[in-house]
Every structure is written in structure tokens, then in C-alpha cells.
Design an enzyme around this catalytic site. Structure first.
Site, PDB file in Angstrom:
ATOM      1  N   GLU A   1      13.245 -46.284  12.860  1.00 33.44           N
ATOM      2  CA  GLU A   1      12.188 -45.783  11.969  1.00 33.44           C
ATOM      3  C   GLU A   1      11.913 -46.813  10.879  1.00 33.44           C
ATOM      4  OE1 GLU A   1      12.784 -41.428  11.069  1.00 33.44           O
ATOM      5  OE2 GLU A   1      14.593 -41.775  12.269  1.00 33.44           O
TER       6      GLU A   1
ATOM      7  N   GLU B   1      24.486 -34.588  13.349  1.00 37.17           N
ATOM      8  CA  GLU B   1      24.139 -36.016  13.265  1.00 37.17           C
ATOM      9  C   GLU B   1      25.380 -36.861  13.488  1.00 37.17           C
ATOM     10  OE1 GLU B   1      22.210 -37.548   9.810  1.00 37.17           O
ATOM     11  OE2 GLU B   1      20.744 -35.925   9.685  1.00 37.17           O
TER      12      GLU B   1
ATOM     13  N   LYS C   1      11.956 -46.127   6.702  1.00 37.32           N
ATOM     14  CA  LYS C   1      13.108 -45.578   5.994  1.00 37.32           C
ATOM     15  C   LYS C   1      13.556 -46.554   4.912  1.00 37.32           C
ATOM     16  CE  LYS C   1      15.985 -42.823   7.652  1.00 37.32           C
ATOM     17  NZ  LYS C   1      17.140 -42.153   8.304  1.00 37.32           N
TER      18      LYS C   1
ATOM     19  N   GLU D   1      19.584 -48.576   8.144  1.00 36.49           N
ATOM     20  CA  GLU D   1      18.858 -47.313   8.105  1.00 36.49           C
ATOM     21  C   GLU D   1      17.650 -47.314   9.037  1.00 36.49           C
ATOM     22  OE1 GLU D   1      19.357 -44.326   6.397  1.00 36.49           O
ATOM     23  OE2 GLU D   1      21.362 -45.167   6.126  1.00 36.49           O
TER      24      GLU D   1
END
Length: 480
Positions: free
Chosen positions: A321, A267, A324, A330
Site C-alpha cells: 500500500e 493480523e 501508508k 509499512e
């Protein structure tokens, strides 16, 4: 991705400049396909999206049948995840591991090109205390692969966050947290060596820059041209925070005599949007970080400590997303919007790099300190400002006792700070509080090291101030 997990290793922030992943001989770029959202396209559309952009590797956080079926026959290699909540069962019962592998791996392979299993994710920071189950779970999953004769084709590993490092600056002094060495890292690295696997690492220079934008060069964080910083231990000059972070892990592995273990960056990424206090989160910076990282990885070459270590890097993440939790950032790490439009345009292939040019923009001067404070703390603990050219380093009362104590021990020990004034009966012993003693030690270390970038961080336990701190009759010294 865990923000809190990335604190300790950012002590090596002080190095400054350019580097990113799909696996080939030069290096490889992949992407993390997270699905914590209610508006994402179907898995079939996602596979077409990946193929249209030349992305040949993807990492998922489970073994969803719809996803694995969609990837089948696509030629895209996939890394799947055994979630943290299943570690206990996988560690305690070999039969569970057999069943899990049969249902989630054997049922799809080889049409779905599963190349690795991530057993857990950032397990050391899992609040459910799953660390003790990690190594047994990894071994049982591997044993299950052996049963089905897949152990030569599918690797087993587990992504670690950089908070697993005790020391990270300079990079050449990188080391793992002592309490994890014998219980986790030595057996894990031995397992990786025996099975021909690699260490998975999650690394986020953004977190370091966000918290220390007053002392970290944005160009250094975004792989842009900068003077670089010399590692006093190795003599190597670093030009990017990413390389410095990766080499700190390599050094930690080397300290345990595991120089032969490879690494995959599972990541890394940069948000295109954030809250007001999330300094650096912008579309332009995200495009620069990821685009320049792709260029650095696909151009080949390793790091200063491992010049031949061509890296595979997985960008985080494929989509924004919307479900989240946490700060705005985030929900804004995506390369694409849910409607499949690009958040910004960057290449993912060597061919695409031919026409790629980073578009530098002026870096605004940070308006606040690295931890979001608007100024230094005075003797009363209040925020104050000064036009003095000098700076000092103080402890953050929000860091928590455990982190402050660990950082204090390092500063007074290996760090070489002059801690005699905070001993019993000495001039700066009072007030006898952990925060006061840590502040004095942190400042001593900071001044001793010439107030260099990153020497006032201590895993997020300290920050720079511009007014000389004073506790009672104890004034903090200034460097020469």
C-alpha cells in the site's frame, strides 16, 4: 497494525522457531485487504484474485459498498470493521448502532457472507482515547444484530495489539496490563463468552526480531528448525516466536478464568522490504515467515498451552500500500503488487502445500544492537565497543519515563532483580536518575536469568551492550 503497540509483549521473545490462517477444522488462512493506496485494482478484480489463490476469508477495515458488493455471491467470508472514530457514537447511541448495522450489514447479508464485525482496531493505543467507549460500542452493535436476528451468525469482537499484555515472558506467565483488566478485559471476555465470540489478536514477530536481532534467532522467528526454548513455568518447549506470543495471550486469558474463549489472529505478517535499519525485512524472510506459517496453521494443531486450539489467521496484507505512513516496511507487507503479481510465491491451501518447500538462506550476523544502536553505552552515555565476551543490559533513554518506570517496577518486583544497591544511600543510588536505576535493575534481571535470549528487552526499554556500564563508582555486575 501499530508498531508501537507491540512493544511490551515482546519480552517473551526468548523462545525460539515454526507456524499461519483460512478457517477449517485444521486451521484457516485469511488475508487483510487494506486499501491505503492509489494504485490498487478494482474490488471485482480483487475478489477474482482471492478466489484464484484459494483464499476463502478476507478482513477489511471498513464497510465500503464497492467491496461488499464485489464479495457478494463469491463464497468468501468477510470480517468488516467499525472504525475507531465511530466508537463514541456507537457507544453513546443505540440508535446509531441500529442504523449502522442496517446500512452496513443487513443491506448485504447473507449474499455477502459477513461473519464478524471488528469493533475498532487496537483501541488501547488510539491517541484519541477511545478505550472507554469500546465495551459499550461492542454491546450496542451486538444488540443491533439481535434486533435483525443476525446475532447467531455474525460475531462481534475487537482486535488487540500485544502491547495490551503486562507480562509476556515466559508465555505461561502472560497477563494483561492491570489498568485494563477491570475496565476492559474482564467485561470484554465475559461478553465474548456470552455471545459465543472470540478474542481478536494482532501479532507481529517481525517487530520483535527487528528490534532484537542480536539476541533472537531468525530461524525461531521464521518457523524454521531450531533447538527451541523451555518455558520455566509450564515446562513446554517452544519452537516459534509466534506460538510464544499467542500462548502469552492465552495465559493472560486463563489468569482471568476465561480458558474457554477462542482466539483469531486478525493480523500477522512480515515485510518484504524495509529501511536500512529495519533488520530482517526482505523478500526471502517474508516468504519464509508467511509460507511456513501457512503450513503450520493448515497442518492443524494448536499451541503448547492450547494444543486443540486450531487457529484462524489473517495474513497482513493483500497488497503493498503506497500511501501508508511510516518506515519503508509499512508499504511492503503485501503478498501481491498492485498489478496482481505475487511479491513471492507461497501456497494458501492444503493442496498447495504439497509442493511447498521453504528455501533457507544464510542469516547475516546483525551489525547493530536490537534497537539500532551500533554498540553499548559507557558511563558517559556515549556509544562504545568492546571485544569482551561478556554482555550487560542497559535502559534505553528513548523509551520514555512511563515505560522505564513500569519496567523498573517489574524488574525489582516480580522479576526478582537485586535492587538493593539502588536504594537511598546504597552504592549505586547515585546518579539518582530513572535511566540509571532502570539500567542497574535491568542488568541484574538479565544476569540473574543467565543472559538468555529476550531477558534484556522490557518492551523495547532495554538493549544489550558489550562493554561493562559504569555510573560514577557503580559498576554493573556480570553473571557467573
Amino acid at each position: 497494525m501499530e508498531r508501537l503497540t507491540l512493544s511490551f509483549f515482546f519480552v517473551f521473545l526468548l523462545l525460539l522457531s515454526p507456524s499461519f490462517a483460512v478457517v477449517t477444522e485444521a486451521g484457516s488462512i485469511g488475508v487483510n485487504y487494506g486499501r491505503i493506496a492509489n494504485n490498487l485494482p478494482s474490488a471485482v478484480k480483487v475478489v477474482n484474485l482471492l478466489k484464484s489463490h484459494g483464499l476463502q476469508r478476507v478482513k477489511v477495515y471498513d464497510t465500503d459498498p464497492a467491496v461488499l458488493t464485489a464479495i457478494s455471491g463469491s463464497g468468501i467470508k468477510v470480517t468488516v470493521d467499525l472504525p475507531n472514530e465511530l466508537l463514541f457514537a456507537a457507544a453513546k447511541r443505540l440508535t446509531f448502532a441500529y442504523t449502522w448495522v442496517e446500512k452496513n450489514i443487513v443491506a448485504y447479508y447473507p449474499s455477502t457472507e459477513i461473519e464478524a464485525i471488528a469493533v475498532g482496531n487496537e483501541v488501547f493505543v488510539d491517541p484519541h482515547n477511545t478505550t472507554s467507549f469500546l465495551i459499550p460500542a461492542m454491546k450496542n452493535i451486538h444488540q443491533a444484530l439481535v434486533k435483525y436476528n443476525l446475532h447467531s451468525s455474525i460475531k462481534v469482537s475487537s482486535p488487540i495489539a500485544l502491547s495490551a499484555l503486562q507480562n509476556s515472558y515466559p508465555s505461561s506467565a502472560g497477563s494483561f496490563r492491570p489498568e485494563l483488566i477491570e475496565s476492559v478485559f474482564r467485561p470484554m471476555l465475559e461478553f465474548l463468552r456470552q455471545t459465543g465470540s472470540y478474542l481478536m489478536v494482532n501479532a507481529y514477530p517481525f517487530f520483535a526480531y527487528e528490534s532484537n536481532s542480536d539476541v533472537i534467532s531468525l530461524d525461531y522467528a521464521l518457523f524454521r528448525e531450531n533447538p527451541g526454548v523451555v518455558d520455566a513455568g509450564s515446562g513446554y518447549r517452544y519452537f516459534s516466536l509466534f506460538d510464544a506470543q499467542i500462548d502469552a495471550v492465552f495465559a493472560a486469558m486463563s489468569a482471568l478464568k476465561y480458558d474457554d474463549i477462542k482466539m483469531v489472529v486478525t493480523e500477522t505478517g512480515w515485510p518484504s522490504k524495509g529501511d536500512e535499519n529495519e533488520i530482517g525485512a526482505s523478500v526471502g524472510n517474508a516468504a519464509a515467515y508467511n509460507g511456513n506459517l501457512v503450513r503450520r496453521i493448515l497442518s492443524g494443531g494448536g499451541t503448547p498451552l492450547r494444543p486443540k486450539a486450531d487457529l484462524t489467521v489473517y495474513l497482513f496484507a493483500l497488497f503493498n500500500e503506497n500511501k501508508k505512513n511510516g518506515p519503508t516496511s509499512e508499504r511492503n507487507y503485501g503478498l501481491f503488487y498492485p498489478n496482481e503479481e505475487s511479491v513471492y510465491d507461497i501456497p494458501f491451501t492444503t493442496e498447495g502445500l504439497k509442493d511447498y518447500h521453504d528455501k533457507p538462506s544464510p542469516s547475516p550476523s546483525p551489525a547493530t544492537g536490537g534497537d539500532g544502536k551500533s554498540g553499548p553505552v559507557n558511563g558517559d552515555g556515549n556509544v562504545s565497543k568492546s571485544q569482551s565476551g561478556n554482555t550487560w543490559c542497559v535502559a534505553s533513554g528513548e523509551a520514555g519515563k512511563e515505560k522505564l518506570q513500569a519496567s523498573l517496577d517489574y524488574a525489582c518486583g516480580e522479576g526478582g532483580a537485586d535492587c538493593r544497591p539502588i536504594q537511598v544511600g546504597a552504592t549505586c543510588y547515585n546518579p539518582n536518575t530513572l535511566e540509571a536505576h532502570a539500567s542497574y535493575a535491568f542488568n541484574s534481571y538479565y544476569q540473574k536469568n543467565g543472559r538468555k535470549t529476550g531477558t534484556c528487552y522490557f518492551g523495547g526499554a532495554a538493549y544489550v551492550v558489550t562493554q561493562q556500564p559504569k555510573y560514577g563508582s557503580c559498576e554493573f555486575p556480570t553473571g557467573n
